[in-house]
Scaffold this motif. Structure first.
Motif, PDB file in Angstrom:
ATOM      1  N   MET A 251     -13.865   5.292  -3.480  1.00 19.11           N
ATOM      2  CA  MET A 251     -14.830   6.003  -2.640  1.00 19.11           C
ATOM      3  C   MET A 251     -15.265   7.221  -3.443  1.00 19.11           C
ATOM      4  O   MET A 251     -14.463   8.123  -3.715  1.00 19.11           O
ATOM      5  CB  MET A 251     -14.193   6.433  -1.315  1.00 19.11           C
ATOM      6  CG  MET A 251     -15.189   7.017  -0.333  1.00 19.11           C
ATOM      7  SD  MET A 251     -16.302   5.770   0.349  1.00 19.11           S
ATOM      8  CE  MET A 251     -15.384   5.237   1.800  1.00 19.11           C
TER       9      MET A 251
ATOM     10  N   ASN B  76     -15.335  -5.544   9.299  1.00 16.71           N
ATOM     11  CA  ASN B  76     -15.054  -5.742   7.888  1.00 16.71           C
ATOM     12  C   ASN B  76     -14.779  -7.222   7.616  1.00 16.71           C
ATOM     13  O   ASN B  76     -14.190  -7.913   8.446  1.00 16.71           O
ATOM     14  CB  ASN B  76     -13.824  -4.924   7.483  1.00 16.71           C
ATOM     15  CG  ASN B  76     -14.208  -3.696   6.693  1.00 16.71           C
ATOM     16  OD1 ASN B  76     -15.085  -3.742   5.829  1.00 16.71           O
ATOM     17  ND2 ASN B  76     -13.570  -2.602   6.997  1.00 16.71           N
TER      18      ASN B  76
ATOM     19  N   LEU C  66      -9.326   3.974  -2.809  1.00 12.26           N
ATOM     20  CA  LEU C  66      -9.102   3.436  -1.466  1.00 12.26           C
ATOM     21  C   LEU C  66      -7.992   2.410  -1.493  1.00 12.26           C
ATOM     22  O   LEU C  66      -7.199   2.294  -0.570  1.00 12.26           O
ATOM     23  CB  LEU C  66     -10.372   2.738  -0.957  1.00 12.26           C
ATOM     24  CG  LEU C  66     -11.556   3.617  -0.610  1.00 12.26           C
ATOM     25  CD1 LEU C  66     -12.753   2.734  -0.278  1.00 12.26           C
ATOM     26  CD2 LEU C  66     -11.220   4.521   0.573  1.00 12.26           C
TER      27      LEU C  66
ATOM     28  N   PHE D 163      -9.812   9.818   6.705  1.00 14.47           N
ATOM     29  CA  PHE D 163     -11.044   9.075   6.480  1.00 14.47           C
ATOM     30  C   PHE D 163     -11.834   9.771   5.381  1.00 14.47           C
ATOM     31  O   PHE D 163     -12.027  10.981   5.416  1.00 14.47           O
ATOM     32  CB  PHE D 163     -11.843   9.040   7.782  1.00 14.47           C
ATOM     33  CG  PHE D 163     -13.134   8.284   7.663  1.00 14.47           C
ATOM     34  CD1 PHE D 163     -13.157   6.898   7.739  1.00 14.47           C
ATOM     35  CD2 PHE D 163     -14.340   8.956   7.482  1.00 14.47           C
ATOM     36  CE1 PHE D 163     -14.349   6.193   7.638  1.00 14.47           C
ATOM     37  CE2 PHE D 163     -15.539   8.256   7.375  1.00 14.47           C
ATOM     38  CZ  PHE D 163     -15.536   6.878   7.449  1.00 14.47           C
ATOM     39  N   LEU D 164     -12.263   8.993   4.417  1.00 14.35           N
ATOM     40  CA  LEU D 164     -13.033   9.554   3.309  1.00 14.35           C
ATOM     41  C   LEU D 164     -14.497   9.196   3.449  1.00 14.35           C
ATOM     42  O   LEU D 164     -14.838   8.061   3.783  1.00 14.35           O
ATOM     43  CB  LEU D 164     -12.521   9.003   1.975  1.00 14.35           C
ATOM     44  CG  LEU D 164     -11.086   9.333   1.608  1.00 14.35           C
ATOM     45  CD1 LEU D 164     -10.684   8.570   0.353  1.00 14.35           C
ATOM     46  CD2 LEU D 164     -10.927  10.835   1.386  1.00 14.35           C
TER      47      LEU D 164
ATOM     48  N   LYS E 145       0.838  -1.203   0.000  1.00 17.32           N
ATOM     49  CA  LYS E 145       0.000   0.000   0.000  1.00 17.32           C
ATOM     50  C   LYS E 145       0.874   1.254   0.000  1.00 17.32           C
ATOM     51  O   LYS E 145       0.474   2.295  -0.538  1.00 17.32           O
ATOM     52  CB  LYS E 145      -0.953  -0.006   1.193  1.00 17.32           C
ATOM     53  CG  LYS E 145      -2.093  -1.025   1.053  1.00 17.32           C
ATOM     54  CD  LYS E 145      -3.111  -0.877   2.170  1.00 17.32           C
ATOM     55  CE  LYS E 145      -4.077  -2.047   2.262  1.00 17.32           C
ATOM     56  NZ  LYS E 145      -5.117  -2.083   1.236  1.00 17.32           N
TER      57      LYS E 145
HETATM   58  P1  AMP Z   1      -8.885  -1.400   1.891  1.00 21.23           P
HETATM   59  O1  AMP Z   1      -8.418  -2.816   2.121  1.00 21.23           O
HETATM   60  O2  AMP Z   1      -7.792  -0.408   1.812  1.00 21.23           O
HETATM   61  O3  AMP Z   1      -9.883  -1.307   0.757  1.00 21.23           O
HETATM   62  O4  AMP Z   1      -9.792  -1.054   3.159  1.00 21.23           O
HETATM   63  C1  AMP Z   1     -10.861  -1.869   3.576  1.00 21.23           C
HETATM   64  C2  AMP Z   1     -12.094  -1.045   3.760  1.00 21.23           C
HETATM   65  O5  AMP Z   1     -11.889  -0.007   4.718  1.00 21.23           O
HETATM   66  C3  AMP Z   1     -12.534  -0.306   2.504  1.00 21.23           C
HETATM   67  O6  AMP Z   1     -13.305  -1.124   1.685  1.00 21.23           O
HETATM   68  C4  AMP Z   1     -13.302   0.853   3.065  1.00 21.23           C
HETATM   69  O7  AMP Z   1     -14.620   0.474   3.406  1.00 21.23           O
HETATM   70  C5  AMP Z   1     -12.555   1.168   4.325  1.00 21.23           C
HETATM   71  N1  AMP Z   1     -11.559   2.235   4.091  1.00 21.23           N
HETATM   72  C6  AMP Z   1     -10.296   2.083   3.683  1.00 21.23           C
HETATM   73  N2  AMP Z   1      -9.663   3.266   3.572  1.00 21.23           N
HETATM   74  C7  AMP Z   1     -10.562   4.211   3.906  1.00 21.23           C
HETATM   75  C8  AMP Z   1     -10.532   5.639   3.983  1.00 21.23           C
HETATM   76  N3  AMP Z   1      -9.428   6.344   3.727  1.00 21.23           N
HETATM   77  N4  AMP Z   1     -11.668   6.269   4.352  1.00 21.23           N
HETATM   78  C9  AMP Z   1     -12.786   5.570   4.645  1.00 21.23           C
HETATM   79  N5  AMP Z   1     -12.876   4.237   4.607  1.00 21.23           N
HETATM   80  C10 AMP Z   1     -11.786   3.547   4.234  1.00 21.23           C
END
Ligand code: AMP
Ligand code: GLY
Length: 422
Positions: free
Chosen positions: A274, A225, A284, A188-189, A105
């Motif tokens: 997002m 999650n 994201l 946070f988005l 990442k």
């Molecule tokens: P990721 O594995 O990076 O996709 O993160 C898992 C989940 O966390 C995503 O599907 C989003 O629902 C949430 N998430 C990740 N990054 C953010 C962010 N910057 N703002 C809000 N939600 C996030």
């Protein structure tokens, strides 16, 4: 031709089922597969683990496989495509260098920044560089992510600075092993999430049908999650205007940027987006593979021969083919084992599969294995009951009719998959 699918989840069952439907395909092998792929006509499981790259190559040579499609990220990040290429074998997926978009990442964030692709502001820290003070100044909630592959356990949405600091320190101290050696801390988005998945051949892009996943365990998008509890296609949130913005602002600069940096991207590319209130498509995450369970409804709608698309991509002529989609909606409900995701209860026999097979739609297997011709629960996400219909509501009805036909002790599933599209 013979095709090999690498992996054992619901995504791989859908890939195998779809390839087996092709008149060009004599047989599909799945390494290692599940009870669903074991019973699928024209499909055969082979006892090779998805990350056993040498074993996969041996199998492909012994069986005369001409096309391999990789499901999960781990073999891609480990360099399975590079290894196949060295042997002159055709394997659809990104090379190791490009798979870093998912494998790191920290790498992905730097790449996004370099190419002015919209994403959350972030800092990447290590044990040495981490300063809790910088986190305490950030607005909450604060998103803390392990940089490496963490099987869906690497993201914490911290409601306070203290929780963010504790989460980051736990990761840096080795809670997730190597995956947490670098940690990305980001803002946070807000917005609506969508899964945007394309095929790429190094320079051209073919977008797949749109989809949306439900990541949370419980109804109403609450709870922890997970890998995904259900998905549907198309996703109405991705309007034509949003689709165009995602292509122009995210996908095209990503494919162009990777090529310009000497790591052209061939394979499925999944951007988790997002969509902000003003329509800005913030990235994201990237995945270097198809989504699971998004693949199940997407492939139910794909009318084009998938092997033709993959071969065109491997030949760099994705611009010369197109995909046609069933205009109906498809919706998949993930049926999970009791205790998923933390401690799934395994080993129970699954009843009702024969009955479900007589209904419209398709039950894709994920965490199942065959024992004396009986399908047993062998993983947290067990099945994906996938229905189709003229509308998302109709597809939902068909999917739940399937799910309600299948039983095992402790089976759980959300009752509201698709609610955001209704
Ligand atoms: P990721 O594995 O990076 O996709 O993160 C898992 C989940 O966390 C995503 O599907 C989003 O629902 C949430 N998430 C990740 N990054 C953010 C962010 N910057 N703002 C809000 N939600 C996030
Ligand atoms: N369904 C989310 C993923 O495949 O990463």
């Amino acid at each position: 031709m013979k095709v090999l699918i690498v992996g054992s989840g619901g995504r791989e069952h859908a890939l195998a089922w779809k390839c087996a439907a092709s008149a060009r395909v004599a047989e599909v092998l799945v390494a290692p597969g599940n009870a669903g792929t074991a019973r699928e006509p024209k499909v055969r499981n082979v006892a090779v683990q998805a990350t056993d790259i040498g074993g996969l190559i041996e199998q492909v040579r012994a069986e005369g496989v001409s096309l391999t499609i990789v499901g999960p990220e781990a073999p891609l990040v480990a360099g399975v495509v590079d290894a196949f290429e060295r042997e002159g074998l055709r394997c659809f997926g990104p090379r190791q260098a490009a798979a870093r978009l998912e494998g790191s990442k920290a790498f992905a964030k730097q790449f996004l920044l370099r190419h002015h692709i919209p994403t959350a502001a972030s800092v990447t820290v290590t044990r040495e560089s981490f300063d809790p003070q910088t986190v305490r100044r950030q607005r909450t909630p604060i998103v803390v992510k392990a940089s490496g592959l963490a099987a869906g356990k690497g993201v914490v949405i911290a409601q306070s600075a203290a929780e963010a600091v504790a989460s980051a320190e736990a990761m840096l101290d080795g809670k997730l092993g190597e995956a947490g050696q670098e940690v990305v801390i980001e803002e946070f988005l807000e917005g609506e999430e969508a899964s945007f998945i394309v095929m790429a051949d190094g320079s051209h892009v073919l977008p797949l049908a749109t989809s949306q996943d439900h990541k949370r365990l419980h109804d109403g998008d609450r709870g922890p999650n997970t890998g995904g509890m259900g998905a549907y296609s198309p996703a109405p949130v991705v309007t034509a205007a949003i689709h165009a913005r995602i292509m122009r602002e995210v996908i095209e600069p990503t494919i162009r940027g990777l090529a310009a940096e000497g790591m052209p991207y061939t394979g499925f590319l999944y951007a988790g987006i997002m969509i902000a209130r003003d329509g800005t498509p913030n990235v994201l995450e990237f995945n270097c593979r198809l989504g699971d369970p998004e693949t199940q409804p997407i492939l139910m709608r794909l009318q084009t021969d998938l092997t033709v698309l993959c071969e065109a991509a491997l030949d760099g002529r994705l611009n010369q083919v197109g995909a046609t989609w069933d205009p109906r909606a498809a919706l998949g409900v993930v049926m999970a084992a009791e205790g998923y995701p933390d401690a799934p209860r395994l080993g129970d026999a699954i009843a009702g599969l024969d009955l479900a097979a007589k209904l419209p739609g398709k039950v894709f297997h994920a965490g199942t294995r065959l024992s004396a011709d009986e399908a047993l629960v062998s993983g947290g996400r067990v099945l994906c009951a996938t229905g189709m219909g003229a509308t998302v509501a109709e597809a939902q009805k068909a999917a739940y009719a399937l799910a309600d036909t299948v039983h095992w002790p402790g089976a759980t599933y959300r009752r509201d998959i698709g609610h955001r599209a209704l």
